[in-house]
Design a protein around this motif. Structure first.
Motif, mmCIF file in Angstrom:
data_model
loop_
_atom_site.group_PDB
_atom_site.id
_atom_site.type_symbol
_atom_site.label_atom_id
_atom_site.label_comp_id
_atom_site.label_asym_id
_atom_site.label_seq_id
_atom_site.Cartn_x
_atom_site.Cartn_y
_atom_site.Cartn_z
ATOM 1 N N MET A 81 0.826 -1.210 0.000
ATOM 2 C CA MET A 81 0.000 0.000 0.000
ATOM 3 C C MET A 81 0.858 1.256 0.000
ATOM 4 O O MET A 81 0.541 2.235 -0.696
ATOM 5 C CB MET A 81 -0.939 0.004 1.209
ATOM 6 C CG MET A 81 -2.029 -1.047 1.168
ATOM 7 S SD MET A 81 -3.285 -0.800 2.468
ATOM 8 C CE MET A 81 -4.202 0.604 1.805
ATOM 9 N N GLU A 92 0.957 3.726 -3.237
ATOM 10 C CA GLU A 92 -0.133 4.473 -2.616
ATOM 11 C C GLU A 92 -1.052 5.123 -3.650
ATOM 12 O O GLU A 92 -2.276 5.109 -3.493
ATOM 13 C CB GLU A 92 0.418 5.540 -1.674
ATOM 14 C CG GLU A 92 -0.676 6.375 -1.021
ATOM 15 C CD GLU A 92 -0.130 7.386 -0.024
ATOM 16 O OE1 GLU A 92 -0.916 8.232 0.419
ATOM 17 O OE2 GLU A 92 1.064 7.316 0.309
ATOM 18 N N TRP A 148 -3.491 2.433 -5.078
ATOM 19 C CA TRP A 148 -4.504 1.932 -4.149
ATOM 20 C C TRP A 148 -5.418 3.039 -3.633
ATOM 21 O O TRP A 148 -6.613 2.823 -3.438
ATOM 22 C CB TRP A 148 -3.828 1.199 -2.987
ATOM 23 C CG TRP A 148 -3.183 -0.073 -3.413
ATOM 24 C CD1 TRP A 148 -1.846 -0.343 -3.476
ATOM 25 C CD2 TRP A 148 -3.849 -1.252 -3.879
ATOM 26 N NE1 TRP A 148 -1.633 -1.610 -3.943
ATOM 27 C CE2 TRP A 148 -2.836 -2.203 -4.194
ATOM 28 C CE3 TRP A 148 -5.180 -1.600 -4.053
ATOM 29 C CZ2 TRP A 148 -3.142 -3.473 -4.680
ATOM 30 C CZ3 TRP A 148 -5.480 -2.873 -4.545
ATOM 31 C CH2 TRP A 148 -4.479 -3.789 -4.848
ATOM 32 N N ARG A 149 -4.876 4.217 -3.427
ATOM 33 C CA ARG A 149 -5.725 5.313 -2.968
ATOM 34 C C ARG A 149 -6.766 5.660 -4.036
ATOM 35 O O ARG A 149 -7.922 5.938 -3.722
ATOM 36 C CB ARG A 149 -4.880 6.543 -2.622
ATOM 37 C CG ARG A 149 -5.677 7.648 -1.944
ATOM 38 C CD ARG A 149 -4.792 8.803 -1.518
ATOM 39 N NE ARG A 149 -3.905 8.452 -0.416
ATOM 40 C CZ ARG A 149 -4.278 8.441 0.859
ATOM 41 N NH1 ARG A 149 -5.536 8.724 1.195
ATOM 42 N NH2 ARG A 149 -3.399 8.138 1.810
ATOM 43 N N PHE A 193 -9.361 2.522 -3.870
ATOM 44 C CA PHE A 193 -10.107 2.397 -2.625
ATOM 45 C C PHE A 193 -10.965 3.627 -2.350
ATOM 46 O O PHE A 193 -12.131 3.515 -1.968
ATOM 47 C CB PHE A 193 -9.149 2.157 -1.454
ATOM 48 C CG PHE A 193 -8.542 0.771 -1.437
ATOM 49 C CD1 PHE A 193 -9.154 -0.287 -2.089
ATOM 50 C CD2 PHE A 193 -7.359 0.528 -0.754
ATOM 51 C CE1 PHE A 193 -8.605 -1.560 -2.071
ATOM 52 C CE2 PHE A 193 -6.802 -0.745 -0.724
ATOM 53 C CZ PHE A 193 -7.427 -1.786 -1.392
ATOM 54 N N ASP A 194 -10.404 4.797 -2.545
ATOM 55 C CA ASP A 194 -11.148 6.024 -2.248
ATOM 56 C C ASP A 194 -12.187 6.329 -3.312
ATOM 57 O O ASP A 194 -13.120 7.103 -3.073
ATOM 58 C CB ASP A 194 -10.194 7.215 -2.107
ATOM 59 C CG ASP A 194 -9.411 7.176 -0.806
ATOM 60 O OD1 ASP A 194 -9.649 6.249 -0.010
ATOM 61 O OD2 ASP A 194 -8.552 8.053 -0.584
ATOM 62 N N TYR A 252 -8.877 4.193 1.752
ATOM 63 C CA TYR A 252 -7.459 3.831 1.731
ATOM 64 C C TYR A 252 -6.874 3.923 3.146
ATOM 65 O O TYR A 252 -6.211 2.992 3.622
ATOM 66 C CB TYR A 252 -6.665 4.746 0.794
ATOM 67 C CG TYR A 252 -5.169 4.520 0.856
ATOM 68 C CD1 TYR A 252 -4.553 3.594 0.023
ATOM 69 C CD2 TYR A 252 -4.373 5.214 1.778
ATOM 70 C CE1 TYR A 252 -3.177 3.369 0.088
ATOM 71 C CE2 TYR A 252 -3.004 4.987 1.851
ATOM 72 C CZ TYR A 252 -2.415 4.074 1.017
ATOM 73 O OH TYR A 252 -1.059 3.847 1.101
ATOM 74 N N ASP A 253 -7.100 5.032 3.825
ATOM 75 C CA ASP A 253 -6.561 5.214 5.171
ATOM 76 C C ASP A 253 -7.149 4.193 6.139
ATOM 77 O O ASP A 253 -6.448 3.704 7.038
ATOM 78 C CB ASP A 253 -6.848 6.630 5.663
ATOM 79 C CG ASP A 253 -6.092 7.687 4.866
ATOM 80 O OD1 ASP A 253 -4.958 7.393 4.414
ATOM 81 O OD2 ASP A 253 -6.631 8.790 4.682
ATOM 82 N N TRP A 270 -8.324 1.032 5.383
ATOM 83 C CA TRP A 270 -7.767 -0.301 5.138
ATOM 84 C C TRP A 270 -6.295 -0.355 5.553
ATOM 85 O O TRP A 270 -5.820 -1.388 6.030
ATOM 86 C CB TRP A 270 -7.899 -0.674 3.663
ATOM 87 C CG TRP A 270 -9.290 -0.661 3.100
ATOM 88 C CD1 TRP A 270 -9.665 -0.202 1.868
ATOM 89 C CD2 TRP A 270 -10.501 -1.132 3.717
ATOM 90 N NE1 TRP A 270 -11.015 -0.345 1.683
ATOM 91 C CE2 TRP A 270 -11.552 -0.920 2.804
ATOM 92 C CE3 TRP A 270 -10.808 -1.704 4.948
ATOM 93 C CZ2 TRP A 270 -12.874 -1.257 3.071
ATOM 94 C CZ3 TRP A 270 -12.124 -2.031 5.239
ATOM 95 C CH2 TRP A 270 -13.137 -1.814 4.314
ATOM 96 N N ARG A 271 -5.603 0.747 5.378
ATOM 97 C CA ARG A 271 -4.187 0.807 5.786
ATOM 98 C C ARG A 271 -4.071 0.692 7.306
ATOM 99 O O ARG A 271 -3.203 -0.033 7.828
ATOM 100 C CB ARG A 271 -3.579 2.121 5.278
ATOM 101 C CG ARG A 271 -2.181 2.460 5.800
ATOM 102 C CD ARG A 271 -1.133 1.493 5.346
ATOM 103 N NE ARG A 271 0.216 1.974 5.623
ATOM 104 C CZ ARG A 271 0.787 1.980 6.826
ATOM 105 N NH1 ARG A 271 0.116 1.541 7.866
ATOM 106 N NH2 ARG A 271 2.022 2.421 6.973
ATOM 107 N N PRO A 305 -10.925 -5.651 0.357
ATOM 108 C CA PRO A 305 -9.668 -4.903 0.235
ATOM 109 C C PRO A 305 -8.408 -5.717 0.480
ATOM 110 O O PRO A 305 -7.458 -5.674 -0.326
ATOM 111 C CB PRO A 305 -9.815 -3.770 1.255
ATOM 112 C CG PRO A 305 -10.870 -4.222 2.203
ATOM 113 C CD PRO A 305 -11.807 -5.027 1.375
#
Length: 226
Positions: free
Chosen positions: A64, A68, A71-72, A75-76, A83-84, A86-87, A109
């Motif tokens: 991730m 970033e 994935w951001r 996910f977002d 993203y934040d 799931w991270r 995710p």
């Protein structure tokens, strides 16, 4: 192996393992619980011991962080701030206390992350709701000998490792995979489609029939999954 008098594992987890998979199950590992079971099951599937669950968490975090932007974006795009979230769920390395449910293994995710991080196909077995996770950036040309890892969700709060062997059917890809997948990765669907069409053709020939061409331009058209 089950000891005499012990309920066979496949019978114990029959609500998780679909009937079609039974002939292909060669082993089941009921890993330890305490909030890290999903990561433990993945570790076992990778050929490690379940004690390597922190390594799996760290590898997904590294994926991730390194990618970033990728994935951001994905996910977002579904829900802002995902993203934040799931991270942060991955960030648990306490080996004494059980992981709270805010740090459990969650699909889709973490399923996407496992497939891309380890260059594998991750199969999620959950009764009638079974899904496959393919890598999202790398395709068959980059990963010619891709391993398959199957894990099962028990009651919504526990994961087990299920070893599948032989020419087992592949569950349908998780619904949002095609939205994540880059061009190279989409070749997984094309390849699987060709395999399924070949099987369909052979079965039709055995029955004295010849199937017609698959219609439609959608990459999922005629995709013969379970």
């Amino acid at each position: 192996m089950d000891s005499p008098g012990q309920v066979p594992l496949i019978e114990r987890f029959k609500s998780v393992i679909p009937f079609w998979a039974h002939p292909f199950v060669s082993d089941i590992k009921d890993v330890s619980p305490y909030g890290n079971c999903g990561f433990r099951a993945v570790a076992v599937g990778l050929g490690l011991t379940q004690k390597h669950w922190p390594d799996v968490r760290q590898a997904l975090i590294n994926e991730m962080d390194t990618h970033e932007t990728f994935w951001r974006l994905h996910f977002d795009r579904e829900i802002d701030g995902r993203y934040d979230l799931w991270r942060s769920e991955l960030d648990w390395f306490n080996t004494v206390k059980p992981a709270p449910n805010t740090h459990w293994f969650h699909v889709p995710p973490h399923g996407h992350l496992v497939a891309q991080t380890y260059g594998c196909v991750l199969i999620n077995l959950h009764g009638t709701d079974n899904q496959s996770y393919f890598p999202t950036r790398d395709g068959p040309n980059q990963l010619p000998d891709i391993p398959v890892i199957a894990i099962g969700n028990v009651g919504g709060n526990h994961w087990i490792y299920v070893k599948l062997e032989g020419d087992f059917p592949m569950p349908w890809p998780v619904s949002n995979w095609a939205r994540y997948a880059q061009l190279d990765a989409l070749e997984w669907q094309k390849m699987e489609d060709e395999v399924e069409m070949e099987i369909e053709h052979e079965q039709a020939q055995e029955q004295g029939q010849v199937p017609g061409p698959v219609e439609g331009d959608d990459i999922l058209a005629g995709y013969q999954y379970l």
